[in-house]
Design a protein around this motif. Structure first.
Motif, PDB file in Angstrom:
ATOM      1  N   GLN A 214      -3.498  -4.215 -49.463  1.00 28.16           N
ATOM      2  CA  GLN A 214      -2.160  -4.375 -48.913  1.00 28.16           C
ATOM      3  C   GLN A 214      -1.287  -3.152 -49.240  1.00 28.16           C
ATOM      4  OE1 GLN A 214      -1.096  -6.559 -46.863  1.00 28.16           O
ATOM      5  NE2 GLN A 214       1.062  -5.905 -46.921  1.00 28.16           N
TER       6      GLN A 214
ATOM      7  N   ALA B 221      -2.312  -0.161 -49.985  1.00 30.58           N
ATOM      8  CA  ALA B 221      -2.837   1.036 -49.305  1.00 30.58           C
ATOM      9  C   ALA B 221      -2.360   1.075 -47.859  1.00 30.58           C
ATOM     10  CB  ALA B 221      -4.371   1.041 -49.353  1.00 30.58           C
ATOM     11  N   TYR B 222      -2.356  -0.071 -47.217  1.00 32.25           N
ATOM     12  CA  TYR B 222      -1.947  -0.114 -45.816  1.00 32.25           C
ATOM     13  C   TYR B 222      -0.458   0.185 -45.680  1.00 32.25           C
ATOM     14  CZ  TYR B 222      -2.117  -1.450 -40.913  1.00 32.25           C
ATOM     15  OH  TYR B 222      -2.059  -1.424 -39.550  1.00 32.25           O
TER      16      TYR B 222
ATOM     17  N   GLN C  54       0.107   3.885 -45.952  1.00 29.72           N
ATOM     18  CA  GLN C  54      -0.278   4.590 -44.725  1.00 29.72           C
ATOM     19  C   GLN C  54       0.807   4.431 -43.657  1.00 29.72           C
ATOM     20  OE1 GLN C  54      -2.782   6.604 -44.301  1.00 29.72           O
ATOM     21  NE2 GLN C  54      -2.524   6.970 -42.112  1.00 29.72           N
TER      22      GLN C  54
END
Lengths: 553, 138
Positions: free
Chosen positions: A443, A445-446, A449
């Motif tokens: 979660q 990491a997304y 991004q």
């Protein structure tokens, strides 16, 4: 006008200013998403109930917030330890000798993936992977070549190895014994942190519970036979690289640490015999002050955990000693020279935070393994910090900063909440089995991004200030013939060894692994009979089974 | 079911032994958020496993992520197995740490695109939308 407090200053001076000239952003957040106030003052520390003696104390004394040694780098600067290994044992040995000549003060061995996952270099699963991200070590012969001419009684060696940690430790001990160096005089660190492999790094072999037994077997063996060895390096690094925030890095690392220490105690070891040999490994990310605060919070948290949760009596057990590596994920393939600046800031954070050893990534690592020239620059970065910048002369130079102290306390508080959540699930192993840490990290990491793609987080050369720069030349590539060389050497070992002692030692290992006895002496016997890594791990695969990953994104 | 069958089906796979799956998972999620049907294989997939999954799942696209340096040996094998199974209508794209000098040889062998570090997931979404054949409705 002179204001008497931060609150008044905000009203009298700050607000009118911001009203006239709006700020760049509505909210300012740290790299990990912690809200950042415009200014910190004594008012903030007072409001938080901060107390110098309780929260900081003095370096070399509990709770070690300011550092584990009284005078830190005035005695000896941190160990400069560049992680390396590739192609073959011969080639890697050459690189180690080069690094030692250049002033590096410790070795750090990178193993290739087949070695990390328990496959010999000629196994079908090893196809294309031999010597790529590290050195292939399939037998005692390879380790002997790797360490040729290295003074094992003088150099400390760190080995990044987890699922196969005890096998590689045995290779190392066996080489030392043949050179007449007793195991008791060996210095080094085994990563041996299997739990984070399930969460982030992915080089596990067996399911978590038997893997925990192998970890504890190393604790047991080393407590008796290799007392100066750091038996584990509990790592937040890879979880952070996978996307965790600084808070999660602290929390998941300590939750794992608690599980290891508990497992050791449950196996009948004394907490003070184990805790003093535990070391840690954290990342140095971009946010300078948050990272410094993180290391300081880490020392304070660990001291409290070991002393109060586990009842350790020896002050050495309370000390958090750690290795740092700059953040691989922050390196960009675009405008790669910018990476030199990034890693310098990150390395500075590690030193301001009191690290015991440091690896600085190289500017070309978003493109390939680092070239010799690039690694030399990494080492020079460390040497300039140590000897020119002045930062190694005063202990914990940011201690007492209203901002850094506030951040230190915030990180400790947030991470402690996470640890409680994991405690509620049973322990870190149970949380891993339910996929908790992986989901949290995915979660984060997304979210990161998306913030980069929407321009809320600036990455120079990626979403702002873009533009082509000339490509880096002389990237390292591994000669494909090195695999053939390695495989030929391995096959020669299999031809020339005494197969009856190979079989006997492997059956003995099977017997020990199926029972409860410590597995390390049996593995050492296998290694000294020239059993290969793959053969040893196959016995353990047979006894313990293999782990099935939960696949989620 | 009618509505789901015209969605682009993507198998995101991690060939080789490396466990660095942050990129693969972020891309998988971005593709799913963009309305594609995504099957993520997990790590340590052999070429045979990946091609078999794509075949069974009737994939329009295979997305490969590798950071270990084994791409020159693993990717051509995947492409060869795909030819064997006559999967020429499946788009193959890749990401990870793939040095510049290795790119052209891989593209010549049939890889459609290589997205290196720093790529925006939106560029990948657009590329797939443009290049993959949206399948005929039954």
């Amino acid at each position: 006008m002179t204001s008497d407090s931060k609150r008044e200053w905000r009203k009298n001076t700050l607000d009118p200013q911001v009203h006239r000239f709006p700020e760049r952003q509505d909210r300012f957040k740290s790299e990990s998403g912690i809200d950042q106030d415009v200014l910190y003052s004594a008012d903030d520390l007072e409001a938080a109930g901060w107390d110098y003696m309780k929260d900081l104390g003095f370096p070399g004394e509990y709770p070690y917030t300011r550092g584990v040694q009284a005078n830190m780098y005035r005695g000896r600067v941190w160990t400069m330890r560049q992680y390396s290994g590739y192609a073959t044992a011969e080639e890697s040995n050459r690189r180690y000798k080069y690094l030692l000549e250049q002033g590096q003060t410790g070795l750090s061995i990178a193993f290739d993936l087949p070695t990390q996952i328990g496959y010999d270099s000629d196994h079908p699963m090893a196809r294309g992977e031999v010597g790529k991200v590290g050195v292939p070590i399939s037998s005692l012969r390879d380790m002997d070549v790797l360490l040729d001419g290295i003074p094992l009684d003088k150099v400390s060696t760190s080995m990044t190895i987890n699922a196969t940690a005890s096998v590689l430790l045995c290779f190392y001990i066996a080489v030392a014994r043949r050179r007449g160096i007793p195991p008791a005089s060996l210095n080094g660190t085994l990563q041996n942190d299997i739990l984070k492999e399930y969460i982030a790094r992915g080089t596990h072999i067996y399911p978590p519970r038997p893997s925990m037994r192998l970890v504890v077997d190393v604790f047991k063996y080393c407590a008796a036979e290799v007392p100066r060895w750091n038996t584990i390096s509990i790592s937040g690094y890879h979880m952070r690289e996978a996307g965790a925030t600084a808070t999660q890095e602290l929390a998941f690392t300590f939750a794992n640490a608690i599980a290891y220490l508990q497992a050791a105690v449950d196996a009948g070891l004394e907490v003070d015999d184990v805790a003093g040999r535990i070391s840690f490994f954290f990342v140095a990310h971009n946010d300078l002050f948050e990272e410094v605060a993180k290391y300081r919070a880490a020392r304070r948290m660990w001291a409290k955990i070991v002393r109060h949760r586990f009842g350790a009596k020896n002050p050495r057990s309370w000390m958090l000693r750690f290795h740092t590596q700059t953040a691989g994920v922050t390196l960009t393939a675009q405008q790669p020279d910018n990476n030199l600046i990034r890693t310098t800031i990150q390395a500075l954070a590690a030193v301001l935070g009191g690290t015991q050893s440091l690896h600085v990534n190289s500017r070309d690592e978003a493109l390939a393994l680092p070239s010799e020239e690039a690694v030399q620059l990494s080492l020079r970065t460390q040497q300039i910090l140590a000897h020119e910048s002045g930062v190694s002369d005063v202990v914990d130079p940011l201690g007492g900063s209203y901002y850094v102290e506030t951040l230190t306390s915030q990180l400790e508080e947030e991470a402690s909440k996470y640890i409680e959540t994991i405690d509620d699930m049973g322990d870190a192993v149970s949380a891993i089995e339910s996929g908790y840490q992986v989901r949290e990290i995915n979660q984060a990491a997304y979210l990161h991004q998306q913030e980069v793609e929407q321009g809320q987080k600036v990455v120079v050369g990626i979403n702002q200030y873009t533009g082509e720069t000339p490509p880096i030349e002389h990237l390292l590539s591994v000669d494909p013939q090195s695999t053939e060389k390695q495989v030929r050497a391995l096959q020669q070992v299999r031809r020339e060894r005494d197969n009856s002692s190979v079989q006997a030692s492997l059956s003995r290992l099977r017997e020990v692994a199926s029972g409860e006895e410590c597995t390390v002496p049996a593995i050492l016997e296998c290694v000294e009979s020239y059993c290969t890594l793959g053969e040893i791990c196959d016995v353990l695969r047979d006894v313990f089974g293999e782990h099935k990953d939960l696949v989620a994104f | 079911m009618q509505q789901t069958t015209d969605r682009i089906r993507v198998v995101v796979a991690k060939p080789g032994l490396d466990g660095h799956d942050r990129g693969a998972k972020v891309v998988a999620r971005a593709l799913r958020d963009a309305g594609m049907e995504v099957i993520y294989t997990g790590i340590r997939q052999t070429p045979e496993m990946i091609v078999e999954t794509a075949f069974q799942e009737d994939a329009d696209v295979i997305g490969l992520s590798i950071l270990s340096g084994a791409h020159l040996e693993v990717f051509p094998e995947i492409l060869r197995l795909m030819r064997e199974k006559e999967m020429s209508d499946v788009l193959v794209i890749a990401g990870g740490i793939i040095p510049e000098v290795d790119r052209d040889p891989l593209l010549e062998q049939g890889l459609s695109a290589i997205f290196g570090p720093g790529t925006s997931t939106q560029d990948i979404v657009e590329f797939i939308r443009k290049e993959s054949r949206t399948r005929d409705l039954p």
